[in-house]
Scaffold this motif. Structure first.
Motif, PDB file in Angstrom:
ATOM      1  N   LYS A  41      -8.987  -5.428   0.069  1.00 46.00           N
ATOM      2  CA  LYS A  41     -10.184  -4.227  -0.617  1.00 46.00           C
ATOM      3  C   LYS A  41      -9.658  -2.813   0.328  1.00 46.00           C
ATOM      4  CE  LYS A  41     -13.178  -7.910  -1.985  1.00 46.00           C
ATOM      5  NZ  LYS A  41     -14.553  -7.786  -1.909  1.00 46.00           N
ATOM      6  N   THR A  43      -8.298   0.359   1.968  1.00 50.45           N
ATOM      7  CA  THR A  43      -6.728   1.168   2.292  1.00 50.45           C
ATOM      8  C   THR A  43      -6.711   1.440   2.571  1.00 50.45           C
ATOM      9  OG1 THR A  43      -8.609   3.097   2.153  1.00 50.45           O
ATOM     10  CG2 THR A  43      -8.004   2.534  -0.017  1.00 50.45           C
ATOM     11  N   LEU A  44      -5.091   2.032   3.331  1.00 52.55           N
ATOM     12  CA  LEU A  44      -4.656   1.729   4.822  1.00 52.55           C
ATOM     13  C   LEU A  44      -5.809   3.127   5.138  1.00 52.55           C
ATOM     14  CD1 LEU A  44      -2.443   2.684   7.163  1.00 52.55           C
ATOM     15  CD2 LEU A  44      -1.527   3.852   5.923  1.00 52.55           C
ATOM     16  N   GLU A  45      -6.284   3.909   5.228  1.00 46.89           N
ATOM     17  CA  GLU A  45      -7.136   5.202   5.457  1.00 46.89           C
ATOM     18  C   GLU A  45      -8.547   4.362   5.750  1.00 46.89           C
ATOM     19  OE1 GLU A  45      -4.703   7.338   2.370  1.00 46.89           O
ATOM     20  OE2 GLU A  45      -6.194   5.387   2.428  1.00 46.89           O
ATOM     21  N   GLU A  46      -8.983   3.606   5.381  1.00 47.18           N
ATOM     22  CA  GLU A  46     -10.231   2.409   5.399  1.00 47.18           C
ATOM     23  C   GLU A  46     -10.070   1.930   7.107  1.00 47.18           C
ATOM     24  OE1 GLU A  46     -13.093   2.303   1.164  1.00 47.18           O
ATOM     25  OE2 GLU A  46     -11.113   0.743   1.779  1.00 47.18           O
ATOM     26  N   LYS A  47      -8.861   1.091   7.340  1.00 46.55           N
ATOM     27  CA  LYS A  47      -8.437   0.532   8.249  1.00 46.55           C
ATOM     28  C   LYS A  47      -8.435   1.757   9.087  1.00 46.55           C
ATOM     29  CE  LYS A  47      -5.656  -3.512   5.635  1.00 46.55           C
ATOM     30  NZ  LYS A  47      -4.033  -3.790   5.092  1.00 46.55           N
ATOM     31  N   LYS A 329      -1.736   7.650  10.311  1.00 49.24           N
ATOM     32  CA  LYS A 329      -1.006   7.527   9.105  1.00 49.24           C
ATOM     33  C   LYS A 329       0.127   8.233   9.086  1.00 49.24           C
ATOM     34  CE  LYS A 329      -1.782   7.889   4.122  1.00 49.24           C
ATOM     35  NZ  LYS A 329      -2.863   8.664   2.967  1.00 49.24           N
ATOM     36  N   GLU A 339       1.621  -0.512  10.338  1.00 47.87           N
ATOM     37  CA  GLU A 339       0.919  -0.621   9.070  1.00 47.87           C
ATOM     38  C   GLU A 339      -0.187  -2.315   9.520  1.00 47.87           C
ATOM     39  OE1 GLU A 339      -1.052  -0.665   4.838  1.00 47.87           O
ATOM     40  OE2 GLU A 339       1.070  -0.588   4.928  1.00 47.87           O
TER      41      GLU A 339
END
Length: 764
Positions: A41, A43-47, A329, A339
């Motif tokens: 669930k 996003t890359l930013e949240e990870k 990022k 990633e």
């Protein structure tokens, strides 16, 4: 009452074991399934956000600040916060993460709970001098209880760096110079913080620091370069980190220094090959304060470059630098970071939160009723007082000057005699500095009407006002007196004139040791030495109560002062503990875990050194063309393991169960220790071994066991140590952990210098 057959009892027992085994097997599967679903669930930013650790609350190290923290929490750009104090505040911030961020992922809340929370124990170097693993574990357990009651789920402790250079101020935060003892203390601290599983509300996650070799900084200058062979790393410095990992530590903090030309924060050999592949560590790795951005100054790239290098090397969480959330990022887009690497780091942070139970209950550590019942309690303070007394090291006691009688007039003189804020010592960030009694206050309270306590400051900390200001930061001011040195001295002599005994409270202020507190001169500060000389001229008995966070140079003091009690910085209950020891209500039993030099030119100085090809002949002070100095002997002032008592102990010859041992066998070394004094006392019986011939050069002796015993006056006790091949192992030239056949010395005694010796042979 219904009776059960033996068969029924066995069946029930087996069912319980089977259920526990199934649950143990199921737990990792449940965790993996939960985190898999959660990460799908994200996003890359949240990870990347989970890898971000900004500072909040009081800044206790460095100068950087992170702004807009609340907004970053709402947008999932924060994995945790540190140095936010107070359960109400922490609960509010946790609500922000759980209620207002998209996925409601709870935060970690960390703090430098280094040697206690509000109930403060002795600085770690002092704690180590107890040689009491149960007491050390108990101190960490109480620290975890208090910190967790105030919302903290993660402590940046234990600090397990080996230090052999007293110029390095952070020696105060570690356990001293010896890897064997350091490893035992590391295990006790991790167990104390984390308990059995971190499942309970009073158990928090430990963070082993600083990985690695931080205590070996060149010239004893903080943050400086470290350069040593792999062989020396493995044999002399890495053991305490490894011991903490094997004890189950949940996280590791990377050190500031470089290793083999690569800063530790970006050192893939260190963080991936050694820590994870060789040692099997499965927790997460966090940088130190701005450790990532500081690599720009090391000269290995700009912020984007060093952030990518850190993440690729195995650093999972960025403390304060904002390098991960600001650049990773872009590095992924440019193919410099995958990633999958972000996913791996994110998973490790989420696993830590899962193991702490934060997904089941984000407010696990936010019970606002706990602080009043569990922080700074009378029970905790009583334990801290007892442990502090056990940490003090009696360095000299000529003509039984100590213990003192509770009578007459006692003059307490010195710049450290009447300061509350300096008693807890460095890195006591959660302490309420106004709560700790000063030495004068503690003595007055303990003595009551039995004796008259008079006080004079006697001198400032040092003549140089700017130096004193540097040495009294973080609210630890000694309130510099603007009178002249002569006026202060005259007052002290006047106050002492009618005293029966003088207690001189001298040494370092609490912030003269600790982070960024390296010293090139370890002598007693100028005006304090002058004060001490004048007090001795009075002809009255003088007891030096020495405050220090490291070994200092006491060559002159040892020659002239009749009694010296090293009290380190004993924590919030130090004043009462010092009183207990000075007046004999507690018998000192502390033993040094760092060698005290005769002068700073001997540093680094440690007992487990190696021989040169031209060693100084035994009993000699100087020989030309031998390894020695022209101006001072090779000997320390006080050796590792040294410490006196108000009683005396005698050691018998060492008895071995056998003169030979096979490579898969063992033997027992025994000695009888007798209390030859007239009062009960405790003694740390120490076992040292020497490998006389090896495939590589070996130290002249190495600590391999210890046992703290208590004997009544006249009592004797046999103390035995089991010697196994495991104790004889070392890393050879190829970094293989081996036990080589040959001859060994067995040494047992009360310190590393004064030992009884026996010999055995290890057969092939």
């Amino acid at each position: 009452m219904k009776k059960f057959s033996n068969r029924s009892i066995v069946f029930v027992f087996l069912m319980v074991i089977a259920t526990m085994t199934l649950q143990a097997q199921k737990a990792p599967q449940d965790m993996n399934r939960f985190i898999d679903n959660l990460m799908k669930k994200m996003t890359l930013e949240e990870k990347i956000g989970q890898l971000n650790l900004p500072v909040s609350g009081e800044i206790t190290t460095g100068q950087a600040k992170s702004s807009d923290v609340a907004q970053k929490i709402r947008t999932g750009q924060v994995g945790g916060l540190f140095n936010l104090k107070g359960v109400e505040k922490i609960k509010d911030v946790q609500k922000l993460a759980v209620k207002e961020s998209r996925l409601g992922i709870p935060l970690l809340f960390g703090m430098d709970v280094v040697h206690g929370y509000e109930t403060v124990f002795p600085i770690p170097l002092g704690l180590a001098c107890t040689w009491n693993m149960a007491a050390i574990q108990q101190s960490a357990r109480i620290a975890a209880t208090e910190a967790s009651a105030d919302g903290i789920s993660w402590t940046f402790s234990p600090m397990v760096d080996i230090s052999r250079d007293a110029r390095w101020g952070r020696a105060s935060e570690g356990s001293g110079e010896d890897p064997f003892l350091g490893g035992e203390i590391a295990k006790a601290m991790v167990k104390g913080y984390q308990g059995n599983s971190m499942a309970n509300k009073n158990e928090i996650m430990a963070c082993v620091k600083h990985f690695a070799l931080y205590g070996a900084a060149e010239a004893g200058r903080d943050y400086n370069t470290v350069d040593m062979s792999r062989n020396r790393m493995y044999n002399e410095y890495l053991l305490p980190y490894k011991a903490a990992i094997e004890a189950g530590a949940g996280s590791v903090m990377v050190s500031f220094n470089e290793i083999n030309g690569v800063p530790a924060t970006a050192n893939k050999w260190l963080l991936t090959e050694l820590l994870r592949n060789q040692w099997g560590f499965n927790g997460f790795v966090v940088s130190d304060f701005t450790g990532i951005s500081e690599m720009v100054n090391h000269g290995i790239g700009d912020l984007q470059t060093v952030s990518a290098r850190a993440l690729n090397a195995g650093t999972d969480m960025d403390m304060v630098s904002d390098g991960f959330i600001g650049t990773i990022k872009k590095s992924i887009q440019e193919g410099k970071v995958s990633e999958e690497t972000v996913n791996t780091a994110c998973r490790r942070i989420l696993e830590a939160k899962y193991k702490l139970g934060l997904f089941d209950d984000p407010y696990k550590y936010c019970d606002v009723k706990r602080p009043a019942k569990e922080i700074y309690t009378p029970e905790h303070r009583a334990i801290a007082r007892k442990i502090a007394a056990e940490s003090f090291v009696l360095l000299k006691n000529e003509k039984n000057t100590l213990p003192l009688r509770k009578q007459g007039t006692i003059a307490v003189v010195g710049p450290l005699a009447n300061t509350r804020s300096n008693m807890p010592g460095t890195w006591s960030v959660a302490a309420r500095l106004d709560k700790s009694a000063s030495l004068v206050e503690g003595l007055q309270e303990v003595l009551g009407k039995k004796a008259n306590v008079v006080y004079a400051k006697g001198s400032n900390l040092m003549e140089d006002a700017a130096y004193e200001e540097r040495a009294t930061t973080f609210g630890r001011s000694l309130n510099r007196d603007n009178r002249t040195s002569k006026e202060l001295l005259d007052e002290a002599l006047k106050v002492s004139a009618n005293a029966d005994v003088i207690i001189a409270a001298l040494g370092e202020s609490s912030e003269m040791s600790g982070e960024s507190s390296s010293r090139s001169n370890l002598d007693m500060p100028d005006v304090q030495r002058t004060l001490l000389k004048e007090l001795l001229k009075t002809g009255k008995p003088v007891v030096l109560v020495l405050f220090t966070g490291r070994p200092v140079v006491l060559t002159w003091e040892n020659e002239h002062v009749p009694a010296i009690l090293n009290v380190w910085f004993g924590g919030s209950e130090a004043a009462y503990a010092i009183s207990d020891v000075l007046f004999g209500d507690a018998n000192p039993s502390g033993k040094l875990t760092m060698t005290f030099p005769q002068n700073v030119g001997q540093l680094p100085l440690y007992y487990s050194h190696k021989n040169t090809g031209r060693p100084l002949s035994e009993g000699h002070w100087f020989e030309k063309f031998r390894s020695n100095y022209l101006d001072v002997s090779n000997d320390p002032l006080y050796p590792f393991g040294y410490g006196l008592s108000y009683t005396t102990f005698k050691y018998s010859n060492v008895s071995l169960s056998s003169a030979t041992m096979n490579s898969n066998g063992e033997l027992t070394a025994s000695v009888t220790v007798t209390n030859t004094g007239n009062r009960e006392g405790s003694e740390v019986v120490q076992l040292y071994l020497r490998d006389l011939v090896g495939s590589i050069t070996r130290p002249v002796k190495e600590l391999k066991g210890f046992n703290k015993i208590t004997l009544k006056a006249g009592e004797s006790k046999e103390v035995s140590f089991k010697i196994t091949p495991e104790l004889l192992k070392f890393y050879n030239e190829d970094l293989q952990f081996v036990c080589e056949p040959g001859d060994f010395d067995v040494m047992i005694g009360g310190n590393s210098r004064d030992v009884e010796t026996a010999h055995f042979t290890l057969n092939p």
